[in-house]
Design a protein around this motif. Structure first.
Motif, PDB file in Angstrom:
ATOM      1  N   UNK A 122       0.832  -1.205   0.000  1.00  0.00           N
ATOM      2  CA  UNK A 122       0.000   0.000   0.000  1.00  0.00           C
ATOM      3  C   UNK A 122       0.869   1.259   0.000  1.00  0.00           C
ATOM      4  N   UNK A 123       0.215   2.411  -0.081  1.00  0.00           N
ATOM      5  CA  UNK A 123       0.949   3.668  -0.240  1.00  0.00           C
ATOM      6  C   UNK A 123       1.876   3.961   0.943  1.00  0.00           C
ATOM      7  N   UNK A 124       1.378   3.744   2.162  1.00  0.00           N
ATOM      8  CA  UNK A 124       2.231   4.026   3.319  1.00  0.00           C
ATOM      9  C   UNK A 124       3.421   3.069   3.366  1.00  0.00           C
ATOM     10  N   UNK A 125       3.190   1.821   2.982  1.00  0.00           N
ATOM     11  CA  UNK A 125       4.293   0.852   2.944  1.00  0.00           C
ATOM     12  C   UNK A 125       5.322   1.229   1.869  1.00  0.00           C
ATOM     13  N   UNK A 126       4.841   1.731   0.738  1.00  0.00           N
ATOM     14  CA  UNK A 126       5.765   2.165  -0.323  1.00  0.00           C
ATOM     15  C   UNK A 126       6.639   3.315   0.169  1.00  0.00           C
ATOM     16  N   UNK A 142      10.214  -5.903 -11.269  1.00  0.00           N
ATOM     17  CA  UNK A 142      10.052  -5.144 -12.518  1.00  0.00           C
ATOM     18  C   UNK A 142       8.731  -4.384 -12.521  1.00  0.00           C
ATOM     19  N   UNK A 143       7.815  -4.839 -11.678  1.00  0.00           N
ATOM     20  CA  UNK A 143       6.499  -4.206 -11.595  1.00  0.00           C
ATOM     21  C   UNK A 143       6.207  -3.895 -10.128  1.00  0.00           C
ATOM     22  N   UNK A 144       5.538  -2.783  -9.910  1.00  0.00           N
ATOM     23  CA  UNK A 144       5.140  -2.434  -8.549  1.00  0.00           C
ATOM     24  C   UNK A 144       3.683  -1.998  -8.559  1.00  0.00           C
ATOM     25  N   UNK A 145       2.907  -2.607  -7.671  1.00  0.00           N
ATOM     26  CA  UNK A 145       1.524  -2.165  -7.464  1.00  0.00           C
ATOM     27  C   UNK A 145       1.467  -1.438  -6.133  1.00  0.00           C
ATOM     28  N   UNK A 146       0.977  -0.207  -6.159  1.00  0.00           N
ATOM     29  CA  UNK A 146       0.750   0.537  -4.917  1.00  0.00           C
ATOM     30  C   UNK A 146      -0.755   0.675  -4.725  1.00  0.00           C
ATOM     31  N   UNK A 188      -5.585   2.046  -7.165  1.00  0.00           N
ATOM     32  CA  UNK A 188      -4.270   1.416  -7.175  1.00  0.00           C
ATOM     33  C   UNK A 188      -3.469   1.916  -8.368  1.00  0.00           C
ATOM     34  N   UNK A 189      -2.152   1.968  -8.160  1.00  0.00           N
ATOM     35  CA  UNK A 189      -1.237   2.364  -9.227  1.00  0.00           C
ATOM     36  C   UNK A 189      -0.377   1.172  -9.618  1.00  0.00           C
ATOM     37  N   UNK A 190      -0.183   0.986 -10.915  1.00  0.00           N
ATOM     38  CA  UNK A 190       0.712  -0.047 -11.422  1.00  0.00           C
ATOM     39  C   UNK A 190       1.869   0.637 -12.121  1.00  0.00           C
ATOM     40  N   UNK A 191       3.082   0.358 -11.661  1.00  0.00           N
ATOM     41  CA  UNK A 191       4.288   0.947 -12.248  1.00  0.00           C
ATOM     42  C   UNK A 191       5.106  -0.117 -12.972  1.00  0.00           C
ATOM     43  N   UNK A 231      -5.685   2.660 -11.659  1.00  0.00           N
ATOM     44  CA  UNK A 231      -7.002   2.032 -11.575  1.00  0.00           C
ATOM     45  C   UNK A 231      -7.738   2.655 -10.400  1.00  0.00           C
ATOM     46  N   UNK A 232      -8.781   3.425 -10.664  1.00  0.00           N
ATOM     47  CA  UNK A 232      -9.524   4.008  -9.543  1.00  0.00           C
ATOM     48  C   UNK A 232     -10.273   2.925  -8.792  1.00  0.00           C
ATOM     49  N   UNK A 233     -10.592   3.204  -7.546  1.00  0.00           N
ATOM     50  CA  UNK A 233     -11.516   2.324  -6.832  1.00  0.00           C
ATOM     51  C   UNK A 233     -12.923   2.809  -7.111  1.00  0.00           C
ATOM     52  N   UNK A 234     -13.845   1.905  -7.085  1.00  0.00           N
ATOM     53  CA  UNK A 234     -15.244   2.262  -7.277  1.00  0.00           C
ATOM     54  C   UNK A 234     -15.724   3.018  -6.047  1.00  0.00           C
TER      55      UNK A 234
END
Lengths: 311, 311
Positions: free
Chosen positions: A173-177, A199-203, A210-213, A221-224
């Protein structure tokens, strides 16, 4: 496209502003396995429980296509138990009880039938055990996705970094990143963390999506926006299960397909939070899932203008 | 498509983790006007300053297409001044100084040449003054967009609600939406607030983007993940200016076009935060703006899969 999942299968007792539960079935591998099972079967689980874990719940997992050959049942021991209480806005939670029980000396045994593993999901566990699973697979999987949490950054950072170096996709998650990278900007954090190996990071940003880098690319990807979040427990694991389930089902690890996997995982997570524990994940239909994915697509859809601005 | 903007034209002194400024030009109408001027000219501003406000800065606004006929210059008085200091993560700020000066008895005078107003942007000000502007326009504009802040919810809630009832679009941030509605869920909050009058509600979530609500529809515009946010001052006003500027330029208030306006506003805001104050907004090109809008489109773009999941 054989999918192997390692993680906890456990009991949770939850308290949210909307109610509380007695001990119910939870654990990372439970949520991941159920979520992934809507994309691909079987989901081969490596985990450990005590003899207090109900046979009916193991049967329920099996009915959903979860292969439990790698689920060890320790006689005379108790299952992992976690109890937590959420704040009124559900944005934070307090741990009330953590009983490691069978997890204390968990030695993950990989059945021979799991050695065809092509997709490996490392659910949140000690980084040493996560690494052991990679090492015990004869052939390296095509894709290794790892979930972890701030706790391991606090108490086992070097071990954690050693495991992170071995995986393809890290999901935090964002705080962990921010904690792992030491910087506040998520764009900068992503660069630092990808330099550690993945090679890939999901935050994951909870209600903010969520963000995919990947390299210099980023996907959001927004949350609903949900009227009510009932219980956030397992949302991150459900997301991860949907993500790797979609990749395993399609056997396509292009960045474009990872985007679709992130949307699918987000859709699965949006179901998870609608009820306590795994309740909602036990009774989904493909039609409901597809309709939810369409809602995600509609949420950000913009029809290009044909008119030109008159400046 | 005549656009009228009311708001402050003022001095700010800012302190961020990256540095501090002396008094620089700021104010809601300044940011809104500059931002909108990239879509439509002229932007007709109603505001008040003291005789301490530099003529060169008024000329700079005029050069950007801001009509200052409605900008009153009060001889012997001082301009509104605000000074603030941001936290290290830029997510909160502390007000150090607020000097109302000319704002204390601001009586908004609408020049005759502004009476063709079709699009009205009410920048953050006392709700009484915002309402006075609506009342002083002979014909009701086609669209009225209102920005406000939590301060008015604290000290003038009834006045605020009276004004909110008269507008078409309300633009506030997530915490303000929660305060105004009394509920935590933004979906529920949107319903409650739209029942107060506005047919459209924009909820700004800072680094997490913005939501546009209308009836049962919702649109999510993500924010661009930025490597560095230098100074968030004016970002919300710049967003609002881009939003109404796009609507006025295209003269299309369909929900589809409002989505495009939200993306355009978000793009403008993403420039604003790159430098102190209005610096970045003074020197943008259409090419830069279009490239940034493309980045927003790319950020959420998903190519539909042709493959079918093999469940």
């Amino acid at each position: 496209m054989s999918l192997v999942v390692i993680g906890t299968v456990a009991f949770d007792a939850l308290e949210t502003p909307f109610g509380k539960t007695d001990k119910i079935v939870g654990g990372a591998a439970t949520y991941i396995g159920l979520s992934a099972s809507y994309s691909v079967k079987p989901v081969k689980v490596v985990a450990v429980v005590g003899d207090d874990f109900p046979q009916s719940d193991i049967l329920s997992l099996q009915e959903h296509g979860v292969d439990t050959e790698g689920l060890q049942i320790k006689q005379g021991e108790k299952s992992f138990f976690w109890s937590g209480k959420y704040s009124n806005d559900l944005n934070s939670r307090e741990t009330l009880v953590t009983e490691l029980n069978v997890l204390a000396d968990f030695d993950p045994i990989i059945p021979d039938s799991y050695q065809d593993c092509k997709y490996l999901m490392l659910g949140n566990l000690t980084p040493q055990i996560q690494r052991l699973v990679i090492q015990r697979l004869v052939n390296r999987p095509k894709l290794i996705v790892m979930d972890t949490m701030n706790f391991w950054m606090d108490v086992a950072l070097d071990e954690l970094k050693t495991t992170i170096e071995m995986v393809d996709v890290l999901s935090i998650n964002d705080e962990e990143a921010r904690q792992l990278s030491g910087v506040h900007s998520l764009v900068k954090a992503a660069k630092i963390i990808m330099a550690m190996g993945p090679k890939y990071l999901i935050i994951k940003k909870g209600e903010h999506g969520a963000l995919l880098f990947h390299k210099n690319k980023v996907f959001y990807a927004p949350a609903l926006p949900l009227e009510e979040v009932f219980d956030p427990t397992g949302a991150g694991d459900t997301f991860a299960g949907g993500f790797i389930g979609h990749l395993a089902a399609t056997d396509d690890i292009s960045f474009d397909n990872m985007k679709r996997a992130v949307i699918h995982g987000s859709a699965m997570a949006s179901f998870c939070v609608e009820k306590f524990g795994t309740e909602r994940l036990l009774n989904l239909t493909q039609e409901e899932i597809e309709a939810r994915e369409q809602q995600f697509a509609d949420l950000v859809a913009v029809i290009p203008a044909t008119a030109v601005q008159n400046v």
